[in-house]
Design a protein around this motif. Sequence first.
Motif, PDB file in Angstrom:
ATOM      1  N   LYS A 107     -34.920 -40.882 -55.989  1.00 41.52           N
ATOM      2  CA  LYS A 107     -36.017 -42.031 -55.618  1.00 41.52           C
ATOM      3  C   LYS A 107     -35.225 -42.795 -54.295  1.00 41.52           C
ATOM      4  N   ASP A 108     -33.787 -43.439 -55.361  1.00 43.79           N
ATOM      5  CA  ASP A 108     -33.519 -44.018 -54.645  1.00 43.79           C
ATOM      6  C   ASP A 108     -32.327 -43.725 -52.998  1.00 43.79           C
ATOM      7  N   ALA A 109     -32.679 -42.574 -52.948  1.00 37.73           N
ATOM      8  CA  ALA A 109     -32.747 -42.129 -51.266  1.00 37.73           C
ATOM      9  C   ALA A 109     -33.514 -42.291 -50.843  1.00 37.73           C
ATOM     10  N   GLY A 110     -34.779 -42.790 -51.297  1.00 34.02           N
ATOM     11  CA  GLY A 110     -36.286 -41.948 -50.396  1.00 34.02           C
ATOM     12  C   GLY A 110     -36.340 -40.798 -50.499  1.00 34.02           C
ATOM     13  N   VAL A 111     -36.147 -39.926 -51.450  1.00 33.56           N
ATOM     14  CA  VAL A 111     -37.264 -38.986 -51.573  1.00 33.56           C
ATOM     15  C   VAL A 111     -38.448 -39.233 -51.467  1.00 33.56           C
ATOM     16  N   ASN A 112     -39.795 -38.863 -51.062  1.00 37.16           N
ATOM     17  CA  ASN A 112     -41.085 -38.934 -51.320  1.00 37.16           C
ATOM     18  C   ASN A 112     -42.127 -37.786 -52.231  1.00 37.16           C
ATOM     19  N   ARG A 113     -41.725 -37.218 -51.749  1.00 38.19           N
ATOM     20  CA  ARG A 113     -41.615 -35.538 -52.455  1.00 38.19           C
ATOM     21  C   ARG A 113     -41.186 -34.519 -52.936  1.00 38.19           C
ATOM     22  N   LEU A 114     -41.907 -34.242 -54.015  1.00 39.32           N
ATOM     23  CA  LEU A 114     -40.942 -33.024 -54.701  1.00 39.32           C
ATOM     24  C   LEU A 114     -41.881 -31.256 -55.108  1.00 39.32           C
ATOM     25  N   SER A 115     -41.164 -30.642 -54.583  1.00 38.06           N
ATOM     26  CA  SER A 115     -41.750 -29.234 -54.909  1.00 38.06           C
ATOM     27  C   SER A 115     -41.140 -28.865 -55.907  1.00 38.06           C
ATOM     28  N   ILE A 116     -42.288 -28.185 -56.907  1.00 43.35           N
ATOM     29  CA  ILE A 116     -41.178 -27.873 -57.612  1.00 43.35           C
ATOM     30  C   ILE A 116     -41.669 -26.659 -58.895  1.00 43.35           C
ATOM     31  N   GLY A 117     -40.804 -25.415 -58.557  1.00 41.15           N
ATOM     32  CA  GLY A 117     -41.359 -24.782 -59.067  1.00 41.15           C
ATOM     33  C   GLY A 117     -41.587 -23.629 -59.884  1.00 41.15           C
ATOM     34  N   VAL A 118     -42.915 -23.979 -60.709  1.00 42.52           N
ATOM     35  CA  VAL A 118     -43.212 -23.571 -61.906  1.00 42.52           C
ATOM     36  C   VAL A 118     -43.435 -22.625 -61.789  1.00 42.52           C
ATOM     37  N   GLN A 119     -44.229 -21.562 -61.214  1.00 40.72           N
ATOM     38  CA  GLN A 119     -44.277 -19.961 -60.849  1.00 40.72           C
ATOM     39  C   GLN A 119     -45.884 -19.402 -62.134  1.00 40.72           C
ATOM     40  N   ALA A 120     -45.180 -19.692 -63.051  1.00 50.18           N
ATOM     41  CA  ALA A 120     -45.831 -19.159 -64.328  1.00 50.18           C
ATOM     42  C   ALA A 120     -46.279 -20.586 -65.860  1.00 50.18           C
ATOM     43  N   PHE A 121     -47.051 -20.317 -66.274  1.00 49.32           N
ATOM     44  CA  PHE A 121     -47.321 -21.002 -67.994  1.00 49.32           C
ATOM     45  C   PHE A 121     -46.272 -19.738 -69.390  1.00 49.32           C
ATOM     46  N   GLN A 122     -46.945 -18.731 -69.186  1.00 51.71           N
ATOM     47  CA  GLN A 122     -46.542 -18.390 -70.086  1.00 51.71           C
ATOM     48  C   GLN A 122     -44.904 -17.826 -70.166  1.00 51.71           C
ATOM     49  N   LYS A 123     -45.078 -17.906 -71.233  1.00 49.55           N
ATOM     50  CA  LYS A 123     -42.985 -17.762 -71.346  1.00 49.55           C
ATOM     51  C   LYS A 123     -42.719 -16.163 -71.472  1.00 49.55           C
ATOM     52  N   ASP A 124     -43.698 -15.192 -71.805  1.00 55.04           N
ATOM     53  CA  ASP A 124     -43.184 -13.522 -71.221  1.00 55.04           C
ATOM     54  C   ASP A 124     -43.057 -13.335 -70.139  1.00 55.04           C
ATOM     55  N   LEU A 125     -43.858 -13.705 -69.017  1.00 57.50           N
ATOM     56  CA  LEU A 125     -44.146 -13.791 -67.969  1.00 57.50           C
ATOM     57  C   LEU A 125     -43.334 -14.168 -66.724  1.00 57.50           C
ATOM     58  N   LEU A 126     -42.123 -16.073 -67.906  1.00 55.53           N
ATOM     59  CA  LEU A 126     -41.573 -15.959 -66.908  1.00 55.53           C
ATOM     60  C   LEU A 126     -40.197 -15.619 -67.187  1.00 55.53           C
ATOM     61  N   GLU A 127     -40.165 -14.997 -68.230  1.00 53.53           N
ATOM     62  CA  GLU A 127     -39.136 -13.975 -68.474  1.00 53.53           C
ATOM     63  C   GLU A 127     -38.740 -12.986 -68.054  1.00 53.53           C
ATOM     64  N   LYS A 128     -40.243 -12.552 -67.862  1.00 54.09           N
ATOM     65  CA  LYS A 128     -39.960 -11.193 -66.792  1.00 54.09           C
ATOM     66  C   LYS A 128     -39.517 -11.106 -65.371  1.00 54.09           C
ATOM     67  N   ILE A 129     -40.021 -12.507 -64.313  1.00 50.13           N
ATOM     68  CA  ILE A 129     -39.387 -12.752 -63.384  1.00 50.13           C
ATOM     69  C   ILE A 129     -38.242 -13.111 -63.267  1.00 50.13           C
ATOM     70  N   GLY A 130     -37.551 -13.092 -64.251  1.00 48.77           N
ATOM     71  CA  GLY A 130     -36.350 -13.920 -64.419  1.00 48.77           C
ATOM     72  C   GLY A 130     -35.858 -15.586 -64.387  1.00 48.77           C
ATOM     73  N   ARG A 131     -36.630 -16.273 -64.650  1.00 48.53           N
ATOM     74  CA  ARG A 131     -36.790 -17.669 -64.688  1.00 48.53           C
ATOM     75  C   ARG A 131     -36.023 -17.579 -65.858  1.00 48.53           C
ATOM     76  N   THR A 132     -35.340 -18.995 -66.170  1.00 47.76           N
ATOM     77  CA  THR A 132     -35.406 -19.682 -67.527  1.00 47.76           C
ATOM     78  C   THR A 132     -35.368 -20.947 -68.041  1.00 47.76           C
TER      79      THR A 132
END
Length: 375
Positions: A107-132
């Motif tokens: 925020k202090d550096a002036g960043v004004n937009r975030l892109s967040i890698g959600v991909q999915a909400f299901q725990k099993d699916l997140l694990e299957k694609i290698g998300r932690t």
Amino acid sequence: MPKAVYVHIPFCEQICHYCDFNKVFLKGQPVDEYLEACEREMNELVRRFPTKQIDTIYIGGGTPSALSALQLEKLLGDLVDVFQPKGEFTIELNPGNADEEKLSVIKDAGVNRLSIGVQAFQKDLLEKIGRTHEEKDIYETINNARKYGLDNISIDLMFGLPHQTLEMFAETLRKALELEVPHFSAYSLKIEEKTVFHQLFRKGKLQLPREDEEVAMYDLLIDTLTSNGFHQYEISNFGKVGFESKHNLTYWNNDEYYGIGAGAHGYVYGQRYANAGPIKKYITSVTETGLGMFDQHQVTEQEKIEEEMFLGLRKLEGVSISRFEERFGKSPMDIFAKEIEHLRLQGLLTVEGGRISLSRNGLFLANEVFEKFLL
């Protein structure tokens, strides 16, 4: 003349099974030396290829939020010093690894937009694609970002994933909408070489949705987001009015941009280039020459015409005939008369209002349409 800056941070704490971007495990990497090389490359690019003003900056990866708060402060400070950004300034984050200290630095550096890698909400699916990350990390990261006034948030979603059903994707869309963010990027899974999924696919061990199921997911995506007030402005991108990604529009408008970091690509003064991918090779190149380039190509007039068409057609508004004529002195309706008419009769393209654009059916066969504009 470059109007945008892309910076690649190739470090990850975990490698996702589908990812083919240039990346390495963070542990044991010369991160500080890498950031020094990025700073030197920024300055050298501006010296050799001057620009009047930078409209957008995008920091991607890899996982930029894998950097420490001090490292982020260094990177962001260098970007501000060199490019003096006045517009959209985006950084990618992973849920769960951007704590409040990092968000404060951002925020202090002036960043004004975030892109967040959600991909999915299901725990099993997140694990299957290698998300932690877990579902709770998504809410925590977004809530913390809003504490620091970072409200311009985009989230990434994926469909066509192993074992993913239409019902699961519908649940993902419902939960994503409940976050009340102004932008979504949603991509179908592509099996890329040199990924875990590619190895599993070759061995017949990757259970993917059928093609008709994946088409149904994309259909559902379009209908759900547009009915909830989102404007589909590109094949995979949806935003509330005014929240479209200005940086990505640089690419689709076929405008020039600086690419900084290992494996980054850039387009400056009519020349496309790619930087060395291996970290040490990139650092050595910058140390010796000031730049990380290992491949440079002066874009021909024919290539520019092709790019104007297949990049422009990614946008739902399509290719502006008048802009095309201004750039190339001739109309796309003359150069591609047969191709445009054939695709129009197939119901894949529309020509109206001075624009050539994909139809709803064309969205589902976009790559086949793009191929028709390669001279």
